[in-house]
Design a protein around this motif. Structure first.
Motif, short mmCIF file in Angstrom:
data_model
loop_
_atom_site.label_atom_id
_atom_site.label_comp_id
_atom_site.label_asym_id
_atom_site.label_seq_id
_atom_site.Cartn_x
_atom_site.Cartn_y
_atom_site.Cartn_z
N GLY A 51 3.11 15.94 16.99
CA GLY A 51 1.70 15.78 17.32
C GLY A 51 1.03 17.11 17.54
O GLY A 51 1.64 18.18 17.41
N MET A 52 -0.25 17.04 17.88
CA MET A 52 -1.06 18.23 18.12
C MET A 52 -1.27 18.42 19.62
O MET A 52 -0.92 17.56 20.43
N HIS A 53 -1.88 19.56 19.97
CA HIS A 53 -2.06 19.88 21.39
C HIS A 53 -2.78 18.75 22.14
O HIS A 53 -2.45 18.44 23.27
N ILE A 54 -3.76 18.14 21.49
CA ILE A 54 -4.54 17.11 22.16
C ILE A 54 -3.68 15.91 22.54
O ILE A 54 -4.00 15.16 23.46
N GLN A 55 -2.55 15.75 21.86
CA GLN A 55 -1.67 14.60 22.13
C GLN A 55 -0.52 14.95 23.06
O GLN A 55 0.40 14.15 23.25
N ARG A 56 -0.58 16.11 23.66
CA ARG A 56 0.50 16.58 24.53
C ARG A 56 0.89 15.58 25.62
O ARG A 56 2.09 15.31 25.81
N PRO A 57 -0.05 14.98 26.37
CA PRO A 57 0.37 14.02 27.41
C PRO A 57 1.13 12.83 26.83
O PRO A 57 2.15 12.41 27.39
N ILE A 352 -9.64 29.90 31.55
CA ILE A 352 -9.61 29.08 32.75
C ILE A 352 -8.76 27.85 32.46
O ILE A 352 -9.19 26.94 31.76
N LEU A 353 -7.55 27.83 32.96
CA LEU A 353 -6.62 26.74 32.68
C LEU A 353 -6.78 25.64 33.71
O LEU A 353 -5.90 25.35 34.51
N ASP A 354 -7.96 25.03 33.69
CA ASP A 354 -8.32 23.95 34.61
C ASP A 354 -8.65 22.71 33.79
O ASP A 354 -9.67 22.68 33.09
N GLU A 355 -7.79 21.71 33.83
CA GLU A 355 -7.96 20.55 32.96
C GLU A 355 -9.06 19.61 33.43
O GLU A 355 -9.30 18.57 32.80
N SER A 356 -9.75 19.95 34.51
CA SER A 356 -10.91 19.16 34.92
C SER A 356 -12.17 19.64 34.21
O SER A 356 -13.21 18.99 34.29
N ARG A 357 -12.06 20.77 33.50
CA ARG A 357 -13.19 21.30 32.73
C ARG A 357 -13.14 20.82 31.29
O ARG A 357 -12.09 20.42 30.79
N GLU A 358 -14.29 20.89 30.62
CA GLU A 358 -14.38 20.51 29.22
C GLU A 358 -13.82 21.58 28.28
O GLU A 358 -13.52 21.30 27.13
N SER A 359 -13.69 22.81 28.78
CA SER A 359 -13.18 23.91 27.95
C SER A 359 -12.39 24.87 28.82
O SER A 359 -12.60 24.96 30.03
N ASN A 360 -11.47 25.59 28.17
CA ASN A 360 -10.69 26.60 28.91
C ASN A 360 -11.32 27.98 28.80
O ASN A 360 -10.71 28.98 29.19
N TYR A 484 -10.16 19.30 22.03
CA TYR A 484 -8.93 19.79 22.64
C TYR A 484 -8.89 19.59 24.15
O TYR A 484 -7.89 19.86 24.78
N SER A 485 -10.00 19.13 24.71
CA SER A 485 -10.07 18.96 26.16
C SER A 485 -9.16 17.84 26.62
O SER A 485 -9.09 16.79 26.00
#
Length: 491
Positions: A51-57, A352-360, A484-485
């Motif tokens: 898969g791709m990064h977006i599918q990591r979880p 910014i490695l904060d997954e509560s944001r729309e972008s890093n 990618y968010s």
């Protein structure tokens, strides 16, 4: 469209499934279509995931479920190849493309039946030439579950756009399959079922123009021999508009859609992100040239570039109006690992490695202002009246430029007619009766239906419906501002 569950099949997994030893019993599951069941995990000896990064979880969740069933797990594909550290709990990681690492991994699997005590890593040093790739395992698919099918001719891209990870993952010198391979894959695809449309998933379809010029006559002959069963689409750089001979052959092969990474209409921004290939001719002229050959342009747009100003949203919306591009993927800038952008922002301390944001990305403009720019562009671009205006332009200035394909058995089979009537019926009901923009729809549909342009009504009605629905979800905060968010997907 009742059976459709996903947009396109996972091309990489289809290749892997075909490459694995023939004596292995393989069960192919695309979780976009259906989730693997407990019985699937119990049946397997080994679970291979990609898969791709977006599918990591979801990838890591599959790993947990497989381990609960006591199975060996393997992860390969673009995400783990870019960031192996994302997948610390998998038993085996396969980094890189199909090649010597794949052979070593197969040999390891043959010799081991128990989970390893620590993670085993296989990394490709010698890639398998594309000319030796097997035909994807289309027979493992239910093609009618997908909106369209896909195929790969080449890998790699000669350009170095700052935000893109393709050159580092797959190289700057495009590698190609032979035209004969492509035709064999198309034949195998039709044997599994006619999908109606096929997308060339090449990083840049015209990355090697000489190779494409050699392929296209074969595609034309194949289409003619088979009664034009397929409509083709691809992803290409905008400077394709400077190659009239290629465009004429693409038209003859029935290419109807081209995705172009336009990214921004602002010249200074294109220079800043190393997208100089979009500056080789005026963007609006390039779009109109592609339209002249019957190709509807789909555009990528990025918001949050360092060069953005408070006027950027106005500039994007004006570009959309002038270009008459109906569909645009409008996204916030997101820095991917193994890109020049990631390295630059890391050096500048702006990741910014904060997954509560729309972008890093730590934007130069205020974060909330950038998000509002995205929201405004999305909602105005897909306002029903504005969207249907652009489709009206395409109906008048693009679609008539396509070749007139024959009413062959491959196109007007009983199954295809039933499929088309079912789709039309659903569109007339959902959009023409129940939608809040039905008046706008009928202004397009009535005259088109009177002229017998049923395919046009289906195409416009279906695509517009999903774009408008997507916009409504964005307005309610149910969709991410970047593909990618992880913000919404985590919750």
């Amino acid at each position: 469209m009742r059976n459709v569950r996903a947009f396109m099949p996972p091309q990489g997994l289809l290749i892997v499934a075909a490459y694995l030893p023939q004596q292995w019993d393989i069960r192919f599951i695309d979780e976009n279509v259906r989730s693997a069941t407990k019985a699937d995990y119990q049946w397997a000896d080994i679970v291979i995931v990609s898969g791709m990064h977006i599918q990591r979880p979801q990838i890591n969740e599959i790993n947990e479920l497989a381990h609960q069933a006591g199975k060996i797990t393997i992860v390969g594909g673009p995400s783990v190849s870019g960031c192996p550290e994302y997948y610390p709990d998998f038993d085996i990681v396969h980094i890189g493309e199909l090649g010597d690492a794949t052979d070593a991994m197969i040999e390891y699997i043959d010799c081991h039946t128990e989970r390893p005590s620590q993670q085993v890593r296989f990394e490709t040093q010698e890639r398998l030439p594309l000319t030796e790739f097997p035909t994807p395992a289309y027979h493992k698919l239910a093609l009618d579950r997908y909106f369209l099918a896909n195929i790969q001719f080449s890998s790699g891209c000669p350009y170095r756009c700052e935000f893109c990870d393709i050159p580092e993952l797959y190289g700057q010198n495009p590698r190609m399959k032979t035209p004969q391979q492509v035709l064999q894959e198309l034949d195998a695809m039709l044997e599994a079922g006619n999908p109606g449309a096929v997308y060339f998933v090449d990083d840049n379809f015209v990355g090697n123009r000489r190779a494409v010029a050699e392929l296209l006559p074969h595609l034309i002959d194949w289409q003619k021999s088979n009664g034009y069963p397929l409509q083709f689409a691809c992803e290409a750089t905008l400077n394709l508009a400077q190659s009239p001979k290629l465009l004429e052959m693409m038209r003859e092969a029935y290419f109807c859609t081209v995705f172009c990474g336009i990214e921004t209409p602002e010249p200074q921004a294109l220079k800043a992100i190393s997208k100089d290939q979009n500056l080789s001719l005026p963007i609006l002229d390039a779009v109109k040239t592609l339209n002249k050959y019957g190709m509807e342009v789909v555009s990528g747009i990025i918001i949050g570039l360092d060069t953005d100003t408070p006027e950027t949203a106005d500039n994007i919306l004006e570009f959309i109006r002038l270009s008459n591009i109906p569909m645009l993927t409008i996204n916030l800038l997101y820095a991917l690992p193994r890109t020049p952008l990631w390295r630059r922002l890391e050096t500048e301390g702006r990741l910014i490695l904060d997954e509560s944001r729309e972008s890093n990305v730590d934007f130069l403009m205020p974060y909330e202002e950038v998000v509002k720019m995205w929201q405004r562009c999305i909602t105005e671009a897909y306002d029903p009246d504005f969207l249907y205006q652009r489709f009206a332009y395409q109906c008048e200035h693009t679609y008539p430029n396509r070749i007139k394909v024959p009413n062959s058995p491959a196109r007007v089979s009983k199954k295809n007619i039933q499929k088309g009537l079912t789709m039309l019926g659903k569109i007339l009901l959902r959009v023409g009766v129940f939608s809040n923009y039905r008046q706008t729809f009928w202004q397009m549909a009535k005259p088109a239906l009177k002229k017998g342009k049923i395919e046009q009504v289906i195409h416009v009605g279906l695509v517009a419906h999903h774009l408008i629905k997507f916009t409504q979800e964005c307005a309610r905060g149910e969709e991410s501002a970047s593909f990618y968010s992880q913000k919404l997907r985590r919750s």
